[in-house]
Design a protein around this motif. Sequence first.
Motif, short mmCIF file in Angstrom:
data_model
loop_
_atom_site.label_atom_id
_atom_site.label_comp_id
_atom_site.label_asym_id
_atom_site.label_seq_id
_atom_site.Cartn_x
_atom_site.Cartn_y
_atom_site.Cartn_z
N ASP A 14 -12.19 39.57 82.18
CA ASP A 14 -13.50 40.02 81.72
C ASP A 14 -14.57 38.98 82.05
O ASP A 14 -15.65 39.31 82.54
CB ASP A 14 -13.45 40.29 80.21
CG ASP A 14 -14.65 41.08 79.74
OD1 ASP A 14 -14.78 42.25 80.16
OD2 ASP A 14 -15.44 40.54 78.94
N LYS A 15 -14.26 37.72 81.82
CA LYS A 15 -15.21 36.64 82.12
C LYS A 15 -15.49 36.58 83.62
O LYS A 15 -16.64 36.43 84.04
CB LYS A 15 -14.67 35.30 81.62
CG LYS A 15 -15.63 34.16 81.81
CD LYS A 15 -15.13 32.89 81.18
CE LYS A 15 -16.18 31.82 81.39
NZ LYS A 15 -15.92 30.63 80.63
N LEU A 16 -14.46 36.73 84.42
CA LEU A 16 -14.62 36.73 85.87
C LEU A 16 -15.51 37.90 86.31
O LEU A 16 -16.42 37.73 87.12
CB LEU A 16 -13.25 36.84 86.54
CG LEU A 16 -13.23 37.10 88.04
CD1 LEU A 16 -13.76 35.89 88.80
CD2 LEU A 16 -11.83 37.44 88.50
N ALA A 21 -21.32 35.90 90.60
CA ALA A 21 -20.76 36.10 91.94
C ALA A 21 -20.13 37.48 92.07
O ALA A 21 -20.37 38.19 93.05
CB ALA A 21 -19.73 35.03 92.24
N VAL A 22 -19.34 37.90 91.08
CA VAL A 22 -18.68 39.20 91.16
C VAL A 22 -19.70 40.33 90.98
O VAL A 22 -19.70 41.30 91.76
CB VAL A 22 -17.55 39.31 90.12
CG1 VAL A 22 -16.99 40.72 90.05
CG2 VAL A 22 -16.44 38.32 90.46
N GLY A 72 -5.80 36.54 97.62
CA GLY A 72 -7.03 36.99 96.99
C GLY A 72 -8.12 37.42 97.95
O GLY A 72 -9.27 37.55 97.56
N ALA A 73 -7.76 37.66 99.21
CA ALA A 73 -8.77 38.04 100.19
C ALA A 73 -9.27 39.47 99.99
O ALA A 73 -10.40 39.78 100.34
CB ALA A 73 -8.22 37.87 101.61
N ARG A 107 -11.20 34.67 94.55
CA ARG A 107 -9.88 34.51 95.18
C ARG A 107 -8.90 33.67 94.37
O ARG A 107 -7.73 34.02 94.31
CB ARG A 107 -10.04 33.99 96.60
CG ARG A 107 -10.69 35.06 97.46
CD ARG A 107 -10.89 34.65 98.88
NE ARG A 107 -11.56 35.77 99.55
CZ ARG A 107 -12.07 35.70 100.74
NH1 ARG A 107 -12.00 34.58 101.42
NH2 ARG A 107 -12.66 36.75 101.26
N PRO A 108 -9.34 32.62 93.69
CA PRO A 108 -8.38 31.87 92.87
C PRO A 108 -7.81 32.68 91.70
O PRO A 108 -6.81 32.31 91.11
CB PRO A 108 -9.21 30.68 92.35
CG PRO A 108 -10.33 30.54 93.30
CD PRO A 108 -10.63 31.94 93.78
#
Length: 119
Positions: A14-16, A21-22, A72-73, A107-108
């Motif tokens: 959720d934070k990501l 950026a997202v 993660g690409a 990606r991480p």
Amino acid sequence: MSMSPSMLLRAGVDKLLKSDAVMGALRRQAGRYVDVLDLGCATGGVTALVRPLGFEEEVCIVLSRAEVDEQGAWIRPTEISADRESVDALLRDFVLGRTFALPAMARPFAGMLRKLLGD
């Protein structure tokens, strides 16, 4: 009260999803079609609240399952739906099974996405 591993996973995703950026990458990808109002992580997967351009009505999209590249690409939706029939049809025709690049900053977190959305 401690959080379960699945709750911790959803909180991290959720934070990501709410990161600049997202959100920015999604807005660049889908901005011709919808205004992205919110992204979140719920029990059923990743949810997006969007408003199709030219309309006042909001649509909820749920990404329930996806393949995620180990590095993660990319991400490939394998189960996605919307609460409006026409948007649901568009998702099946133009999003389901298609490969989309993930932003470099995400990606991480590919492992987290695989755990959450993995088939």
